[in-house]
Design an enzyme around this catalytic site. Structure first.
Site, PDB file in Angstrom:
ATOM      1  N   HIS A 102      39.238  31.071  78.092  1.00 30.64           N
ATOM      2  CA  HIS A 102      39.633  30.070  79.009  1.00 30.64           C
ATOM      3  C   HIS A 102      38.916  29.004  78.859  1.00 30.64           C
ATOM      4  CE1 HIS A 102      36.965  30.360  82.318  1.00 30.64           C
ATOM      5  NE2 HIS A 102      37.102  31.771  82.394  1.00 30.64           N
ATOM      6  N   GLU A 177      38.949  39.116  84.443  1.00 34.16           N
ATOM      7  CA  GLU A 177      37.640  39.211  84.514  1.00 34.16           C
ATOM      8  C   GLU A 177      37.176  40.508  85.176  1.00 34.16           C
ATOM      9  OE1 GLU A 177      34.724  39.505  83.014  1.00 34.16           O
ATOM     10  OE2 GLU A 177      34.340  37.184  82.756  1.00 34.16           O
TER      11      GLU A 177
END
Length: 310
Positions: A102, A177
């Site tokens: 990202h 994550e």
């Protein structure tokens, strides 16, 4: 196991990342002796971390690390000199999964543990996501876009989807994550004082050690994200798909594919290509590519994105 020499400009970042590589090698091979061959500095995390804000690079500069330097290892022969993929037909027996980190967040810049907290992209991160979107739109047909369900990944995926014909984004929590428990939102030097037990758990050499406050172990992250990518590959044989995720997930996937290779830096919006066939045959075709950021400011390191700010 002796790791190749690395640039020392970002020692703390590399030490954090290399410890995860040792962990995952143990998980992948079952060889606990790797810890005896690794240097103590590789496995230790007690040294205070460096400045709270990370240095940036604005495009390739002679006195700074360029986007396409040796430390962003170029591993594929089927990429042209400017880092753009050639339009090579996808084989029917494997899936090509383009895994994208990202864009940048303010917490990336501040060096905070992001984990599963829902931090948005900052303005630089949006520019980076736009740049990688334009790149991917030129590099061959994409049939599906998967994304972590966290905002920083979804924002990046939305821009990619728009550039690639308005594809629907498939949210997959398996691409999230690592959950850092009580450490989330803190900078490491603060976390060591405020949450000493959780910080100790993060440093543990036990791959099944969970972090207090609901945090995941290395084993749990490994199982979750490798299973996720395997499932995606089984659904898309003969296709090229995108998966937008986080630094820790990327490093884990890389170690699954290349347990004995030199680490690759997975900077914000880096493009990384995996080929998966029959679920368990993993090939890392290329990675660490950020040539699309040649005109955009970016963080030269990600504070060990695998364990902290991813």
């Amino acid at each position: 196991m002796n790791f190749p020499a690395k640039d020392r400009d970002d020692d703390e970042d590399e030490r954090v990342g290399l410890q995860l590589l040792v962990y995952l090698l143990i998980v992948h091979t079952g060889r606990t002796e790797v810890t005896t061959n690794a240097s103590a500095s590789m496995l230790g995390l007690a040294t205070p971390f460096i400045s709270p804000r990370r240095s940036r690079t604005h495009g390739p500069e002679p006195d700074r690390e360029p986007a396409m330097s040796d430390s962003n290892t170029r591993v594929a022969a089927d990429l042209v000199c400017n880092g753009d993929a050639q339009l090579v037909p996808i084989g029917g027996d494997y899936a090509e999964i383009v895994v994208v980190h990202h864009g940048e967040t303010d917490w990336n810049a501040d060096g905070r543990f992001q984990g599963t907290l829902d931090v948005e992209l900052n303005e630089i991160g949006r520019q980076q996501a736009t740049a990688v979107s334009e790149r991917l739109s030129r590099e061959g047909k994409i049939t599906a876009i998967y994304s972590s369900d966290l905002k920083r990944a979804l924002e990046t995926a939305n821009l990619i989807a728009t550039a690639c014909g308005g594809l629907e984004i498939i949210k997959d929590p398996g691409l999230r994550e690592r959950n850092f428990g009580e450490l989330q939102g803190l900078q490491p030097h603060v976390a060591a004082s405020v949450c000493p037990e959780a910080y100790k758990a993060l440093q543990s050499q036990k791959t099944d050690q969970e972090i207090p406050g609901g945090g995941e172990s290395v084993d749990q992250v490994y199982q979750r994200c490798t299973t996720c990518l395997r499932n995606i590959s089984m659904k898309h044989k003969g296709e090229r798909v995108v998966a937008v995720t986080h630094g820790g997930v990327l490093r884990t996937l890389y170690m699954r594919a290349c347990p004995n290779k030199q680490p690759v830096k997975f900077l914000n919006t880096s493009v990384n290509i995996f080929h998966l066939s029959d679920g368990d045959n993993w090939v890392f075709k290329s990675g660490g590519y950020v040539s699309h950021l040649s005109q955009i400011e970016y963080l030269r390191t990600l504070f060990g994105g695998d364990r902290t700010s991813g």
